[in-house]
Design a protein around this motif. Structure first.
Motif, short mmCIF file in Angstrom:
data_model
loop_
_atom_site.label_atom_id
_atom_site.label_comp_id
_atom_site.label_asym_id
_atom_site.label_seq_id
_atom_site.Cartn_x
_atom_site.Cartn_y
_atom_site.Cartn_z
N GLU A 1 0.81 -1.22 0.00
CA GLU A 1 0.00 0.00 0.00
C GLU A 1 0.85 1.27 0.00
O GLU A 1 0.34 2.36 -0.21
N SER B 1 -0.12 4.20 -3.21
CA SER B 1 -0.19 5.22 -2.16
C SER B 1 -0.91 6.47 -2.65
O SER B 1 -0.97 6.76 -3.84
N ASN B 2 -1.44 7.21 -1.69
CA ASN B 2 -2.13 8.47 -1.96
C ASN B 2 -1.09 9.55 -2.27
O ASN B 2 -0.18 9.79 -1.48
N HIS B 3 -1.24 10.21 -3.39
CA HIS B 3 -0.28 11.22 -3.83
C HIS B 3 -0.15 12.39 -2.86
O HIS B 3 0.89 13.04 -2.82
N ASP B 4 -1.21 12.68 -2.12
CA ASP B 4 -1.21 13.84 -1.24
C ASP B 4 -0.74 13.53 0.18
O ASP B 4 -0.60 14.44 0.98
N GLN B 5 -0.49 12.28 0.47
CA GLN B 5 -0.07 11.88 1.82
C GLN B 5 1.45 11.79 1.90
O GLN B 5 2.12 11.58 0.91
#
Length: 135
Positions: free
Chosen positions: A44, A50-54
């Motif tokens: 993950e 993964s989240n681009h903004d995290q």
């Protein structure tokens, strides 16, 4: 300075950085490698998942070297202040040394659309680029 090198097999520079989960992290002082450690990410936390903004575990690196990446990942890393370098060099130590002394052969980012299956192969043209180290 910290340099991350994609190495899914832990032995060579590997491609498809977006799906890679194993990175060698090199600490550099001057132009010398002072330490090396292996970072293993859960699926993950791969760039594909993964989240681009995290925040990401590789956010603290200055340079990411890999065998290939899409333009989207290159742009994402640039937004985080990370220089993304795709190369045809497969030896880990030579890749880091090549980047440090400006002789690392670079490959163009892959044209990589999402939402398609990955059963075909991407090919990038290899070019040699002179790199200037920041003072």
């Amino acid at each position: 300075m910290r340099i991350a090198v994609a190495s899914q097999n832990r032995k060579t520079v590997t491609g498809h950085a977006g799906k890679c989960r194993k990175y060698w992290l090199y600490q550099i002082t001057g132009k010398e490698i002072t330490s090396r450690e292996l970072l293993e990410l859960p699926i993950e936390q791969s760039f594909h998942e993964s989240n681009h903004d995290q925040p990401h575990p590789l956010d603290a690196v200055d340079v990411l070297i890999c065998g290939g990446m899409g333009q989207g990942l290159q742009h994402r890393l640039k937004q985080k202040g990370i220089l993304a370098v795709a190369t045809s060099e497969t030896d880990l130590e030579r890749a880091v040394a090549g980047w440090l002394n400006g002789t690392l052969p670079e490959a163009a980012p892959e044209d990589h659309a999402h939402g398609h299956d990955h059963e075909h192969h991407h090919h990038a043209q290899t070019t040699v680029v002179e790199l200037k180290l920041p003072n």
